[in-house]
Design a protein around this motif. Sequence first.
Motif, PDB file in Angstrom:
ATOM      1  N   GLU A 130       2.409   2.013   1.817  1.00 59.24           N
ATOM      2  CA  GLU A 130       3.700   1.449   2.203  1.00 59.24           C
ATOM      3  C   GLU A 130       4.398   2.406   3.157  1.00 59.24           C
ATOM      4  O   GLU A 130       4.679   3.552   2.812  1.00 59.24           O
ATOM      5  N   LEU A 131       4.695   1.915   4.361  1.00 56.54           N
ATOM      6  CA  LEU A 131       5.435   2.693   5.345  1.00 56.54           C
ATOM      7  C   LEU A 131       6.923   2.425   5.160  1.00 56.54           C
ATOM      8  O   LEU A 131       7.334   1.267   5.082  1.00 56.54           O
ATOM      9  N   LEU A 132       7.707   3.461   5.118  1.00 56.68           N
ATOM     10  CA  LEU A 132       9.132   3.316   4.867  1.00 56.68           C
ATOM     11  C   LEU A 132       9.936   3.120   6.146  1.00 56.68           C
ATOM     12  O   LEU A 132      11.107   2.760   6.095  1.00 56.68           O
ATOM     13  N   THR A 133       9.311   3.367   7.299  1.00 52.58           N
ATOM     14  CA  THR A 133       9.934   3.066   8.589  1.00 52.58           C
ATOM     15  C   THR A 133       9.031   2.122   9.358  1.00 52.58           C
ATOM     16  O   THR A 133       7.807   2.235   9.296  1.00 52.58           O
ATOM     17  N   ALA A 187       6.185   7.519   4.214  1.00 56.02           N
ATOM     18  CA  ALA A 187       5.175   6.593   3.695  1.00 56.02           C
ATOM     19  C   ALA A 187       4.803   7.005   2.281  1.00 56.02           C
ATOM     20  O   ALA A 187       4.974   8.147   1.879  1.00 56.02           O
ATOM     21  N   ARG A 188       4.289   6.063   1.519  1.00 54.66           N
ATOM     22  CA  ARG A 188       3.819   6.373   0.177  1.00 54.66           C
ATOM     23  C   ARG A 188       2.627   5.496  -0.152  1.00 54.66           C
ATOM     24  O   ARG A 188       2.548   4.350   0.241  1.00 54.66           O
ATOM     25  N   VAL A 189       1.671   6.082  -0.869  1.00 51.50           N
ATOM     26  CA  VAL A 189       0.497   5.344  -1.310  1.00 51.50           C
ATOM     27  C   VAL A 189       0.811   4.723  -2.658  1.00 51.50           C
ATOM     28  O   VAL A 189       1.086   5.430  -3.619  1.00 51.50           O
ATOM     29  N   LEU A 190       0.796   3.404  -2.734  1.00 49.47           N
ATOM     30  CA  LEU A 190       1.063   2.726  -4.006  1.00 49.47           C
ATOM     31  C   LEU A 190      -0.186   2.671  -4.861  1.00 49.47           C
ATOM     32  O   LEU A 190      -0.127   2.823  -6.076  1.00 49.47           O
ATOM     33  N   VAL A 191      -1.323   2.392  -4.223  1.00 49.59           N
ATOM     34  CA  VAL A 191      -2.589   2.344  -4.955  1.00 49.59           C
ATOM     35  C   VAL A 191      -3.655   3.011  -4.110  1.00 49.59           C
ATOM     36  O   VAL A 191      -3.766   2.743  -2.921  1.00 49.59           O
TER      37      VAL A 191
END
Length: 502
Positions: free
Chosen positions: A183-186, A77-81
């Motif tokens: 944003e979850l990548l899976t 996962a990654r935090v976009l904002v």
Amino acid sequence: MTLFINWLQFVLSSGAAGPTPLFLWMALGVNLFVWTAIGAVRLGDDGVRALLARRALPERWSAHTIGSETERTPGDARVLVRQQTVAAGGGGGTGSRAVTATGGGGTADGPSAATASAPGAPTRADQISLAVVIPAHNEEPVIDGAIKSALRLFNRWDIYVVSDSSKDATADIAAETGVNVLELLTNRGKAGALEAVIQEFDLTENYDGVVILDADTELDEKYVEGARKQLSDPSVAAVAGFVVAEWKPKERTVVGRLISAYRDRLYWMLQYLLRFGQTWRYTSVAFIVPGFASVYRSSVLKHLEINPKGLVIEDFNMTFEVHHRRLGRISMNPNTKAYCQDPFTIRDYVKQVRRWTLGFWQTVRRHGVWPSMFWFSLFFYILEVVFVALMLLVMVGLALFTLLPALTGGAVLSLGFYAAGYAAVSAVLPLTAIAVGMFVPDYVLTCVMATIRRRPSYLVYGLFFLPMRVVDAYLTLRTIPQAWTANSDGRWSSPTRASGSL
């Protein structure tokens, strides 16, 4: 009324007086009558309480710091904002992370949720802090509308979008609005996405409540006021949104308008005539807090198992958890309206109804039975739903059975067993009695709904509502065994969407 009286006279004069109560039951149901009566009592009770409730609630407000300085974002996962400043060098996760400090949506320098009220304490409605969570999967056509709807009522930094491994521009569109975006990548499914965003942003620690919205939901301007007012009662664990089907006929096909009109009637009956009584403070036996627009108290949300294995949807389970763990009562009022986008095609409609009914039976299987007023009410609801669904299908089968001789020119009557069966059925339930007995009570409800909504077109679409009910009945019965055999993981199945504001 004229239609109903003529129908009653027809059924009685046709010699089929016996099944008349059955037809009425199939159209309305005993549960509907009982809970409508209880809802009427609640209406009086609420009115009296509103007249007597003039005492101001005590202000009890304790400070908490929003956000954690420690990076916990998992590798998938990654935090976009993120609407806050993060200390340089902080970290620990392996996923990439972009932090954007944006203003917008308010005038303060930080999140409006910098405070949270003491658990269980009565709180002034305007002091209840709410976070808005919008889980989404491939919702590019509607996500911007949902965020704009939320921005009309909430500060930008109180809105959290979680894109569950979307393959389209859902996450990018959300990030451009400046709200918090994870944003979850899976692909984890809606329940998994909710769990991830709540943990990532410490929402239950920094807000009094969490609003959960679908990506196609748009809120009424009085939604927040109504939700906060209900949460100001410390006995309320969750607030059920009052669903209103969108009505944009120019943007839908004939089939889409049929589905929307049918759902409008269904939602109105279930909420005003059933759920309003079920959410009275002396009953509190509602079995669903719809996931399209719900509010959970943070202290309650901490104790819920949001994402258990084996469930196709989460909202039934979360509601059952509230009742099973005795965490408080479910509240619902028409002042928390929200608009939803119903399916555009029969295929998407069938898929959605199947998910809903399967999710309900899976939740019943998971939680089992426990002694409570909730299960006492649920038992009779299930009993009636199954019986009515079964009778609808039986009546359709009998109608086809008695229609077959006319379609074959009487050829099937040459079969001895068929001729005997046809004579027996026709003596009690002739084809006209079945057709009129089933159709007219159902159509009377459509007439009432067309009058309430002031939409004459419902009188045309209502001609096809009975077949829609038959489809619902089939799916209700079909998914019962599947609840014990289907291997569900809760992952998304995105329907066709239409962009634009409601």
